[in-house]
Each structure stands twice: as structure tokens, then as C-alpha cells.
Design an enzyme around this catalytic site. Structure first.
Site, PDB file in Angstrom:
ATOM      1  N   GLU A  72      36.218  38.385  40.935  1.00  9.77           N
ATOM      2  CA  GLU A  72      35.982  38.980  39.617  1.00  9.77           C
ATOM      3  C   GLU A  72      35.441  37.933  38.659  1.00  9.77           C
ATOM      4  O   GLU A  72      35.955  36.819  38.565  1.00  9.77           O
ATOM      5  CB  GLU A  72      37.261  39.576  39.008  1.00  9.77           C
ATOM      6  CG  GLU A  72      37.626  40.957  39.498  1.00  9.77           C
ATOM      7  CD  GLU A  72      38.738  41.588  38.661  1.00  9.77           C
ATOM      8  OE1 GLU A  72      38.813  41.297  37.445  1.00  9.77           O
ATOM      9  OE2 GLU A  72      39.532  42.355  39.233  1.00  9.77           O
TER      10      GLU A  72
ATOM     11  N   GLU B 240      45.420  40.174  41.036  1.00  5.24           N
ATOM     12  CA  GLU B 240      46.001  39.444  39.910  1.00  5.24           C
ATOM     13  C   GLU B 240      47.534  39.522  39.863  1.00  5.24           C
ATOM     14  O   GLU B 240      48.126  40.016  38.886  1.00  5.24           O
ATOM     15  CB  GLU B 240      45.385  39.925  38.596  1.00  5.24           C
ATOM     16  CG  GLU B 240      43.886  39.649  38.556  1.00  5.24           C
ATOM     17  CD  GLU B 240      43.221  39.953  37.227  1.00  5.24           C
ATOM     18  OE1 GLU B 240      43.885  40.536  36.345  1.00  5.24           O
ATOM     19  OE2 GLU B 240      42.044  39.612  37.071  1.00  5.24           O
TER      20      GLU B 240
END
Length: 714
Positions: free
Chosen positions: A509, A247
Site C-alpha cells: 500500500e 495492518e
């Protein structure tokens, strides 16, 4: 030379028999985010700032317990592990000081994963930069290297950190993620990706802070790759690849005006300063900021509040002793002053903002761009950041890993929920060992911790501007919601193909909060909301054509009180306060909150006599929704597959150019809970099939093997 268990052919994963493989995986494990010595989950304040002395030995779990955890996951039908580790675990003690003992233990845990037949890829994980800025990832010393003082983050709200929150038990849910828009994380990501352009005065050990930070991160990851390579029996045989930084965030880069909150910032909760306000707060100024909360329709403004640091600064004092870490800071980089004031973004004497678009264009004197190649007045947006700053970093990461793991599959993860880089038909996009690895969450359920069966929102559609009004993105009814999830995953996969080329797409995810409805399930044992949400999420990844996914999360120490032991999150499929997947035969209950199944023919590690002590209302954590029938390997190309939980029905279509060979059938994981061998009905369009327990790996799991003919088979 180690063998290749997993390769890529025509945008699909293939095993060593040429069959398509769907990577059905899970993130292991949540404990990797915080140290073991001292054991310091996010609600513990003791010795928090002694960050140079911590160790991550025994993370994500002790090597002696690895078989216990991997057997649980194998029994659930998973074939893939996203192995979570942090930069801090490798280099916490100081720049260049690697924890070789932690690496030794990691190698042993990976060897245990090998014995279960898992495919593993490595995830250098971070959230909002570091534990000391409210998340996980980078060592504490990186903040000191940038001139920041973590011990003043609480007073200045440079970061809202659970460990230092006055009442940890009242830490607002999901507020940790707002730290991306506060001074500490926003500064660190700006320096990490673009310090040479936006902070040219920040020279440390003779190099810009960008090169210093990136260099240490890259060398730490490369060192781990080198040690895994030297182990001799792990590379390619179990560890097939490496994901890029988890991320990544652009920090302040690309802000057109730091005095306003940009329209694309959908995340607003608690105090919500602009970048300009967080800069002022970091220099001790009192600022009145907007406050927001999250409702069913998204964030809404609730008022204003005065944040007053009483003169305390988030920057290191001018008399700070840099000899602590042995680096040498250039004299032109002055401690005791705001880094951004030193670059003429604002004037501390008058508190006046001088360059509101400083981070949005490459035009000001002092900007020294490595990526715009002297193009005057370059405007920076998300695409520019991803295509230039992020890709410049990604290339270095890819090349450093492949110095040691020469044929590593590299999983590219760009900024969350943003389009991937435009690299199709370039040397980067032509890489035959490249994978697109986006993330996706049902944000409404995650932020409100409620499963709404009535409506949801096409978030990707809104972000991509597909609706002239956001109200048109609302999807009504559970069927529409499930299809919306599917369509968002499919859209992200298509973006990868359109912008990167024909590469596999793994959603590395996605997940659900288990503590929904004020922990109603923990009080009653009724996990029906969690089951519906988990099933809808899995339908989304299964029906969208993805080449794989890894669910967030497995957490060995999750409990009903503290959840995942990190920032109030509670997404683990396992909890010490809930029941494990039963091994003895139990009657199948009508409620989807129970999970039973026929006994397996041998004793496993999680028999009833090893059950942990349970809370008053244990449940099975919606296991029926994630323990699902799924393809393992297909002798052809899988054109579609889906598991219907309500009807307990699995369907799959395979386009087979030739008949399945005797030693290479199509194989499906068939959980006994849903499909007891003597009771399930199997229909195939051609060929023969059998259902049996797999004794090739450490844990017995039920599989269907199908020897079919050529053409499309179902």
C-alpha cells in the site's frame, strides 16, 4: 496439477521462463470494505447495527462487470492485483456461518482476472478492527463476543464511527485512524493477539477469547483458500499467494504507562484520550481530554474538551442474552463490568488506576504468557510484540492457508511503519516462499490533503531514531522530497533483508489523496498537484529496488462528492466523475492534466459511448503519472529502472548472465500516451528490439521486447 506462473529465486520473483518479474499492481477494490445488501458506505446510518443480516454479494464488484474493471487496469499496465476482502464478507451472519454465495462469486471474479493474465494475491483486510469500530474487517459479532456494545461507542467515544456521526458530511478527515487508540479497537487487538496473557478470565466456549477470535478468523480464511483450491483452475495459475492480516495493531500491548500518550504515537487528531482515559470513558465517566489537530509540521495541541457519556457504558449490560450467537461465556467473565477492571487494572469504585504498566510487562499475578516461557518480569515493546505475539499468529495463518494452498507464497505484513520481525536464519525466515509486504504513506500529504513541493519529512528516519532532532529530518525542495521517498522505501526493503532474510519486498500500500486543496481539481479539472504527488510516490517505489508494489486504490464507485465512499477517503485512481483513459487519438496537451493516445486497433469495453455522466469539471485524475513505462519481465536481474515523467524518458539496466532467448526477451510496458510507436526513440546497448501490441491477453497494450546479449545491458 495447476502450474506455477510465479516463483521466487534468490529474493526475486521469476516467471515460468526464468525471467525476473516486477509486480506492478493495484488494490482491488474499495467496495470490499462495506456490504452490498444493504448498500452501506460509511456515511449511511440506516440499519447500521443490523450487522448479522448484511451480505457482500457483488463485492468488490459484480462478476458481470469484472471484465470492464480488469480491462481498465490492464490498459494502465498493471500486472498484479492485491485482492481485498474482509472477514465480515465470509462470516457476517454469526460464528461459523460462511457466505458460500459470496465465495462462489469471488471465484468467478478471480477467473476473470485470470483471463487478463494478472498475478493475484489475497488480502484479508481490516482497518481499526471492524466497520462497527470505525473501519472495516471483522464481523459485528466479534465485538459482542468481547463483551462490548457497539451501540454505545458514539456516546463513550470508544470509537468514532462515520455511520453514526451526527453530521456525516462534516466527519473530520482521517480521524477514523485515531480509533486504534480508543477503547474498542485497542481492546479487540489486545484480546486477539494476547488475550491469554492480559485477559485470562475471558473464556468463551471453553477457550480464551484470543483463541476464539483467532480461530474463527483463521478458519474463515482457510475455508476461502479451500474453496479456491477446489475450483481447480485458479490456485497458482492466478492466485499465487496470501497476505497476512492487513495492518495488524498491538492494541494496548506494550504500553509502559496507560495514563500518558506514548512518544511514538504520532497520530493525534480531534479528542485524544490516553488509554486510561478511554477506559474511563468506556465505563461512563466524564473525562476532560486533550484535543489536537494536524498541521503542516505534524500534530499540534489545540486545547481540552469534556467528553461526558452521561453514565452510558461501552460494555454489554449484565442482562445481555448471549444465546443470540449460541456461545457460552464463562461465569467468571461478568457482563456489565469493564473487562479491564475485572483484571484489576483499575478500581471502578474509586476510579483509581492500579496498574498503569499492566500491558507493558509480564509480571503481574494472572498473566499467563504463552511466549515469555516463564521469564520473570518480561518487558514488552514493539519488537517484542512483533517477534512474539504477531509471529505466533502469523505461523498459524501461514500453516492454515498451506493446508489447502500447499505452495502458497505468504506475504508477511507486520505493524505499520515498524521494523519486521527478527526471523533471519530461523525456520520462519528460511521459508523459500516468504515475502515482506510493508506499507508506506506520505503522511503529511495524506493528513493535510495538500501536496507541498517545498518540504517533507523523512518519517522512517524519525521513527528509527536516525536524527538527534526531528528538524533535521526535513527535506527541502522537490528533488530532495523525491529522493527522501526513495530512501525511505529502500530503508524498509533493507530492514526486511536484515531482519527476515533474502526475500522479495512488495510495498502493498501507498497512494495519494485526490481531494487535495479543498477539491480544487474537481472544480477546475487541474490535477497538477495530484500528478506531482503521484509521480513522486512512484519514483520512490521504482528507484528503491523494491520487487513490486500495489497502489492504493481502485474504486469502481468513487465520485467527487463522497470519494471512496469510506470515511471521507479519496485515493482511487478511477472516479465516475472523471474521464477514462481515451481510446481515440488525441493531441498531447502541454498540461499534465490531460491524457490522450493513439487509438487501439479494436473496440474495448470503455469506448466513449459507454462513458459515465461527468461532473462540470472532469479531468483524467493524473493518469499520466501512474500510467508509466515499467519492466514486465527481464532476462536477467534488473539493477535499476525509472520513468522520468517530465522528460518522458524510461531507463533500465539489466544484468544478464546469458543472452535473452528467442522466446524469453526482456519485456517493458510502454504506454502509447508517453511513447507513441512511430515517434519514440529507443536506444539499447546490444541486441535487437521491437515495439508491438500484445495480443496474448484480453486487452491490447503496447510493449517493447528486447533480445539483448549477456553482461549489464541498458
Amino acid at each position: 496439477m495447476s502450474g506455477f506462473r510465479l516463483t521466487i529465486e534468490d529474493g526475486k520473483f521469476c516467471d515460468d521462463r526464468g525471467r525476473q518479474v516486477i509486480l506492478r499492481g493495484i488494490n482491488v477494490a474499495g467496495e470490499a470494505k462495506y456490504p452490498s445488501k444493504p448498500d452501506q458506505p460509511s456515511h449511511i446510518a440506516d440499519d447500521f447495527f443490523d450487522g448479522d443480516s448484511v451480505s457482500f454479494h457483488g463485492r468488490p464488484f459484480p462478476k458481470e462487470d469484472a471484465h470492464l474493471h480488469f480491462s481498465r487496469l490492464k490498459r494502465c499496465g498493471y500486472n498484479t492485483i492485491r485482492y481485498v476482502f474482509t472477514w465480515e464478507a465470509i462470516e457476517a451472519a454469526g460464528p461459523g456461518k460462511y457466505d458460500e454465495e459470496w465465495i462462489d462469486e469471488t471465484i468467478e471474479v478471480l477467473r476473470a482476472a485470470k483471463s487478463y493474465g494478472f498475478y493475484v494475491f489475497m488480502d484479508p483486510h481490516q482497518d481499526v478492527w471492524s466497520r462497527f469500530s470505525g473501519g472495516s474487517g471483522a464481523p459485528m459479532w466479534t465485538l459482542y463476543a468481547a463483551g462490548l456494545n457497539p451501540q454505545s461507542f458514539a456516546a463513550t467515544e470508544a470509537a468514532i464511527v462515520h455511520n453514526t456521526y451526527p453530521e456525516p458530511e462534516k466527519f473530520p478527515k482521517m480521524i477514523w485512524s485515531t480509533n486504534y487508540y480508543r477503547l474498542a479497537a485497542a481492546t479487540m487487538f489486545t484480546l486477539f493477539f494476547a488475550g491469554r496473557d492480559f485477559a485470562p478470565k475471558c473464556i468463551i466456549d471453553g477457550m480464551n477469547i484470543q483463541d476464539y477470535l483467532q480461530g474463527h478468523f483463521l478458519r474463515a480464511c482457510a475455508h476461502l483458500a479451500k474453496r479456491i483450491h477446489e475450483a481447480g483452475d485458479i490456485e497458482n495459475e492466478v492466485v499465487f499467494g496470501w497476505e497476512s492480516l492487513n495492518e495488524p495493531n498491538k492494541g494496548m500491548i506494550g504500553y509502559e504507562d496507560i495514563s500518558v500518550i506514548p512518544k511514538e504515537q504520532a497520530l493525534k487528531k480531534g479528542t485524544c484520550p490516553t488509554i486510561w482515559q478511554t477506559i474511563l470513558l468506556g465505563s461512563g465517566r466524564a473525562v476532560e481530554v486533550d484535543t489536537w489537530d494536524m498541521g503542516g509540521l505534524g500534530p499540534y495541541k489545540v486545547g481540552k474538551t469534556l467528553v461526558d457519556p452521561h453514565g452510558e457504558s461501552a460494555w454489554l449490560p449484565k442482562d445481555y442474552d448471549d444465546s443470540r450467537y449460541g456461545w457460552k461465556r464463562d461465569p467468571k467473565w461478568k457482563l456489565g463490568e469493564c473487562l479491564w477492571a475485572q483484571h484489576s487494572v483499575w478500581g471502578p469504585e474509586t476510579n483509581e488506576l492500579w496498574r498503569k504498566d499492566y500491558f507493558g510487562r509480564l509480571a503481574y499475578p494472572g498473566h499467563q504468557s504463552e511466549v515469555c516461557d516463564k521469564i520473570p518480569d518480561t518487558i514488552i515493546n514493539y519488537s517484542y510484540f512483533t517477534d512474539n505475539y504477531f509471529m505466533a499468529f502469523f505461523r498459524k495463518y501461514r500453516d492454515m492457508i498451506r493446508l489447502h494452498h500447499k505452495d502458497a507464497i505468504i506475504l508477511l505484513q507486520g505493524p505499520t511503519m515498524e521494523p519486521p520481525p527478527q526471523i533471519k536464519c530461523t525456520p520462519d525466515g528460511d521459508d523459500p516462499l516468504l515475502v515482506y509486504a510493508p506499507h508506506w504513506y506520505d503522511g503529511i500529504t495524506l493528513m493535510t490533503k495538500k501536496w507541498n513541493r517545498s518540504w517533507n519529512v523523512d518519517v522512517i528516519g524519525v521513527l528509527r531514531g536516525r536524527y538527534w532532532h526531528p528538524a533535521l529530518a526535513i527535506k527541502l525542495g522537490e528533488t530532495a522530497i523525491r529522493n527522501c521517498f526513495r530512501d525511505q522505501h529502500a530503508a524498509m526493503r533493507k530492514e526486511g533483508i536484515d531482519r527476515m532474510g533474502n526475500h522479495p519486498c512488495i510495498m502493498t500500500e501507498f497512494g495519494i489523496p485526490y481531494d487535495m486543496d479543498d477539491k480544487y481539481a474537481y472544480k477546475t479539472g487541474d490535477y497538477s498537484s495530484q500528478s506531482a504527488a503521484m509521480d513522486a510516490n512512484h519514483y520512490g517505489v521504482e528507484a528503491s529496488g523494491l520487487e513490486g508494489y500495489t497502489l492504493w486504490l481502485y474504486m469502481a464507485q468513487n465520485d467527487h462528492e463522497k470519494g471512496d465512499q469510506w470515511n471521507g477517503e479519496d485515493l482511487s485512481i478511477f472516479s465516475v466523475d472523471d474521464k477514462l483513459l481515451p481510446l481515440s487519438a488525441l493531441p498531447k496537451a502541454d498540461s499534465t492534466t490531460n491524457l490522450g493516445g493513439p487509438s487501439l486497433p479494436r473496440k474495448e469495453l470503455d469506448d466513449d459511448d459507454s462513458q459515465p455522466e461527468l461532473s462540470a469539471s472532469p479531468g483524467y485524475r493524473a493518469a499520466e503519472a501512474y500510467v508509466r513505462a515499467a519492466p514486465i519481465a527481464a532476462a536477467g536481474v534488473i539493477t535499476n529502472y525509472v520513468f522520468d515523467l517530465r522528460q518522458c524518458l524510461f531507463t533500465m539496466t539489466v544484468k544478464a548472465p546469458k543472452a535473452a532467448g528467442p522466446d524469453a526477451p526482456t519485456v517493458v510496458f510502454l504506454p502509447e500516451y508517453h511513447f507513441p510507436k512511430d515517434e519514440c526513440v529507443v536506444e539499447v546497448s546490444s541486441g535487437k528490439w521491437e515495439i508491438s501490441g500484445d495480443e496474448e491477453e484480453t486487452v491490447l497494450v503496447q510493449k517493447l521486447r528486447w533480445w539483448h546479449g549477456r553482461a549489464s545491458r541498458r
